[in-house]
Scaffold this active site. Sequence first.
Site, PDB file in Angstrom:
ATOM      1  N   CYS A   1      -2.010   3.114   4.732  1.00  0.00           N
ATOM      2  CA  CYS A   1      -3.134   2.583   3.964  1.00  0.00           C
ATOM      3  C   CYS A   1      -3.095   3.177   2.566  1.00  0.00           C
ATOM      4  O   CYS A   1      -3.587   4.273   2.328  1.00  0.00           O
ATOM      5  CB  CYS A   1      -4.460   2.912   4.645  1.00  0.00           C
ATOM      6  SG  CYS A   1      -5.824   2.070   3.837  1.00  0.00           S
ATOM      7  N   LEU A   2      -2.441   2.466   1.672  1.00  0.00           N
ATOM      8  CA  LEU A   2      -2.366   2.906   0.281  1.00  0.00           C
ATOM      9  C   LEU A   2      -2.661   1.648  -0.539  1.00  0.00           C
ATOM     10  O   LEU A   2      -1.933   0.663  -0.437  1.00  0.00           O
ATOM     11  CB  LEU A   2      -0.966   3.461  -0.019  1.00  0.00           C
ATOM     12  CG  LEU A   2      -0.705   3.949  -1.442  1.00  0.00           C
ATOM     13  CD1 LEU A   2      -1.607   5.121  -1.791  1.00  0.00           C
ATOM     14  CD2 LEU A   2       0.755   4.364  -1.608  1.00  0.00           C
TER      15      LEU A   2
END
Lengths: 427, 177
Positions: free
Chosen positions: B105-106
């Site tokens: 999750c970036l």
Amino acid sequence: MQVDGVVNDWPNRWRHPDVYMDRGGPFAPESFIGGDELKEFIHSEDCKILVVGAGGLGCELLKNLALMGFKSIDVIDMDTIDVSNLNRQFLFRYKDVGKSKAEVAAEFIMKRVPGCVVTPYFGKIQDKDEEYYSQFAIIICGLDSVEARRWMNATVLSMYDEDDPSTLKPIVDGGTEGFKGQSRVIIPKSTACYECSLDMQTKPVTFPICTIANTPRMPEHCIQYASILLWPKEYPTTKIDGDDPDHINWLFNEASKRAEEYGIRGVTRTLTMGVVKNIIPAIASTNAIVAAATANEAFKLATSCAATVNNYMMYVGDEGLYTYTFPLEKKADCPVCGTESVKLAIPATWKLHELMESLLERQGTQMKKPSLACGDRSLYMQGPPPLEAATRPNLEKLVSELVKEGDTVVVTDSGLPISLKLVIHFE
Amino acid sequence: MSMKKKAAADAAAGTSKTKTSAARIRLQKDMGDLGSLPKTMQMSFPDPNDMFNFVLTITPDDGFYKGGVFTFSFKVKEGYPHEAPKVLCTQKIYHPNIDLEGNVCLNILREDWKPVLNINSVMIGLQYIFLEPNPDDPLNKEAAQVLSTNRKLFEQNVNKSMKGGCIGSVTYDCVSA
Ligand SMILES: [Zn+2]
């Protein structure tokens, strides 16, 4: 109509466009020379037009071009006709479902507009080479994919040789998205190109992956949960094919379960397909507006009878209605048009490191650490370390062992906005 | 076709074989500009002729994950830089922002990707989530929960997981240097 498909024009057939070809408009470029020769040119094979895409825009474009008097048109499309196209792609009928869009469109136009010869190609733009694209006066794009546009743009720009004006091929590009659209003219090296505007292109809708994983609120979140998180777990080696009903059904079922779990409504089979294939709703009238503007620009380019758009027209119909035209600026760091191409003659005895050293001494550019490639092959990379190490042995090789006469070497360097192309000749 | 036109077409056809795509030019620039790397990052290329597929190794020198060696596979497609590179963690690690399948999750890998960003931006972003794991964007909900409620326990869990230990019902990969 005669058997060979050629008819003589009847009197006054082109009376209206002829008005503009006889006298030109007040802002016609100085190069404009009106009269019979121009009219003959427009109707002749020397003014061959390529239409890329025979979908919503393509049908409109072909109709418009044929009715304006262009008689030699090629059309490329890799798709076949689907029932869902029939609501707006008006050159197709129910009996044509499953057939090539390009072929059916060509046949329809030739029947409807006697004397107009439309040559279809049922396949990919990438199948054709630069020799094929060099036969056209103008290339018109009515595409719905960023990838295809980038390829077409890069190909047409790379064909342009400043020493040979006949290699200059303008592109007129139309695009729509619901009630919005745009039409633009790309003149290689003098206007911005498609790649210059890459950051203006709509991205596929994406959501934060943690939202998809933990806090879904929309039906789209549930569908992406199925396609991004569940699918690779279940089928690690298979890519999702949006045209495969089994794939869509599986995703739809999983998305529905997810939606039920979170009390979200609106997951449907159609939406699943729309999200997976990133389908943007197409409005027939928007296609008509944008294609009309695009075809008119092509006519003005071909005849010089009036000034063409400079160089980007946006049609905005989703917030009231307005159009906005502006000169989109070329980007200095554009990898397609921001790249200067130079012919470089070097001794056949030079090794790659000697070519590199000559680049550092080049006047006008401040190169410090040039990286070099030819086609898909790296010749020398300054970084990262493993690539540097892998390409270092090339420095001691003869340039002639690494590239052929006439090959293009692409140089990138932190001192260049993007790159420099060297067309190598051996002395 | 006129002689001149023919010659131009031949020349054009001749160069088409060696054309370098816009995506590759841009990637070559990104890579060349990287130069040498900080000592917390290493890159390796399964095929040195293929710049589009590589592995990034991050060895954080500070924070919860100090002492670990973390690997990410990068796949860059011809859609680059319109499309972000596809990045997966190739190990099963205990991290609030990385799930057990390696999804990361970036924001800049998905919703906030822009063509002006580059490979280096993604590398810096990945390094950052080891220094500052973010419990507000969880992919591993249990890990995020522990991080936001009990930092001491989180630290212990990270250490245990990095040695190949079990947290809850999950056995993690040993990633200790
Ligand atoms: Zn450009």
